[in-house]
Design a protein around this motif. Sequence first.
Motif, short mmCIF file in Angstrom:
data_model
loop_
_atom_site.label_atom_id
_atom_site.label_comp_id
_atom_site.label_asym_id
_atom_site.label_seq_id
_atom_site.Cartn_x
_atom_site.Cartn_y
_atom_site.Cartn_z
N PRO A 30 -12.21 121.08 66.45
CA PRO A 30 -13.11 119.93 66.51
C PRO A 30 -14.58 120.36 66.42
CG PRO A 30 -12.46 120.52 68.72
CD PRO A 30 -11.69 121.43 67.78
N ALA A 31 -15.44 119.42 66.11
CA ALA A 31 -16.88 119.67 66.20
C ALA A 31 -17.21 119.92 67.67
CB ALA A 31 -17.66 118.47 65.68
N LEU A 32 -18.05 120.92 67.91
CA LEU A 32 -18.42 121.27 69.28
C LEU A 32 -19.90 121.63 69.36
CD1 LEU A 32 -15.43 123.59 70.21
CD2 LEU A 32 -15.92 121.35 71.21
N LEU A 33 -20.47 121.40 70.52
CA LEU A 33 -21.81 121.89 70.82
C LEU A 33 -21.65 123.26 71.49
CD1 LEU A 33 -23.38 118.64 72.24
CD2 LEU A 33 -23.97 119.78 70.08
N TRP A 34 -22.41 124.24 71.02
CA TRP A 34 -22.36 125.61 71.53
C TRP A 34 -23.70 125.96 72.16
CZ3 TRP A 34 -18.24 129.10 70.98
CH2 TRP A 34 -17.15 128.60 70.27
N SER A 35 -23.68 126.68 73.28
CA SER A 35 -24.95 127.19 73.79
C SER A 35 -25.50 128.14 72.73
CB SER A 35 -24.78 127.87 75.15
OG SER A 35 -23.88 128.95 75.11
N THR A 36 -26.77 128.02 72.45
CA THR A 36 -27.39 128.80 71.39
C THR A 36 -27.23 130.30 71.62
OG1 THR A 36 -29.02 127.05 71.11
CG2 THR A 36 -29.55 129.16 70.12
N THR A 37 -27.25 130.71 72.86
CA THR A 37 -27.09 132.12 73.23
C THR A 37 -26.02 132.24 74.31
OG1 THR A 37 -28.67 132.04 75.06
CG2 THR A 37 -29.56 132.55 72.86
N PRO A 38 -25.58 133.47 74.57
CA PRO A 38 -24.80 133.65 75.80
C PRO A 38 -25.66 133.22 76.98
CG PRO A 38 -24.63 135.60 74.41
CD PRO A 38 -25.69 134.71 73.80
N SER A 116 -29.48 143.68 75.63
CA SER A 116 -30.84 143.27 75.31
C SER A 116 -31.01 141.81 75.72
CB SER A 116 -31.11 143.47 73.81
OG SER A 116 -30.15 142.82 73.03
N PRO A 117 -32.25 141.33 75.82
CA PRO A 117 -32.45 139.92 76.15
C PRO A 117 -31.71 139.02 75.15
CG PRO A 117 -34.52 141.10 76.31
CD PRO A 117 -33.52 142.05 75.69
N VAL A 118 -31.18 137.89 75.63
CA VAL A 118 -30.48 136.98 74.74
C VAL A 118 -31.45 136.48 73.67
CG1 VAL A 118 -28.81 136.29 76.51
CG2 VAL A 118 -30.86 134.91 76.16
N GLY A 119 -30.93 136.34 72.46
CA GLY A 119 -31.75 135.87 71.35
C GLY A 119 -32.63 136.93 70.71
N ALA A 120 -32.47 138.19 71.09
CA ALA A 120 -33.33 139.27 70.59
C ALA A 120 -33.01 139.69 69.16
CB ALA A 120 -33.25 140.48 71.52
N HIS A 121 -31.92 139.18 68.59
CA HIS A 121 -31.50 139.55 67.24
C HIS A 121 -31.33 138.31 66.36
CE1 HIS A 121 -30.50 143.03 69.73
NE2 HIS A 121 -30.77 143.73 68.64
N PRO A 122 -32.42 137.58 66.09
CA PRO A 122 -32.29 136.34 65.32
C PRO A 122 -31.77 136.55 63.90
CG PRO A 122 -34.61 136.88 65.63
CD PRO A 122 -33.80 137.82 66.50
N GLY A 135 -22.02 141.63 69.18
CA GLY A 135 -22.76 142.61 69.97
C GLY A 135 -23.39 142.03 71.22
N ASN A 136 -24.18 142.84 71.85
CA ASN A 136 -24.85 142.59 73.13
C ASN A 136 -23.83 142.52 74.27
OD1 ASN A 136 -27.36 142.68 74.27
ND2 ASN A 136 -27.56 140.48 74.42
#
Length: 189
Positions: A30-38, A116-122, A135-136
């Motif tokens: 199904p379509a789902l909303l995902w947290s952008t990062t861990p 590494s900080p979440v979102g550090a690899h855009p 990763g991460n």
Amino acid sequence: MASAFSEPTWVLVPGGTCLFGDNAKPLPVPALLWSTTPVPCGWVEQDLPDRAALPLTGITQAEAAAVAHRFGGRLPTSVEWEWMATGPRRRIYPWGGEPWKPKFANLGPAGTGEPSPVGAHPAGATPEGVLDVAGNVWEWTGRTTMGNGAVIRGGSYVSQLLYARCTFLNAAPRELRSPGIGIRVVREP
């Protein structure tokens, strides 16, 4: 003191048919909303400002499920996770087919030896904008395995390149508290 990461941001991943695993078994998702990062520590641990941007780790699968519930969601199934990572075109890696480079994901060959900080690899984001899929830190799923285990996906900061492939899955004991396993939240749109 309020954290910069007090609430998740969400990315809509449309539903479809996941060609699951190396055998490409067709399964509906199904379509789902995902947290952008861990989930970063700052979303739940307000008294650890030096770790606020790092992934929340060291929690069991049950604790991860409780954190997901706190944010109005749940842990993804293994099939849902793979669909989010591969998309309808069955990407090899979340970012596409280009071979790994350190800009894409924090994996063992990068030599960091730590999250590494979440979102550090855009550059490694999925086309929908989901970050740190490879990763991460590994990510707990809701899928259990024999022997009181659970499926984990995505690889970690000590993983080899193979583990960053979207179809690769692993398992860990559900009671394991690892510095290399975190959590990503999904919820219904």
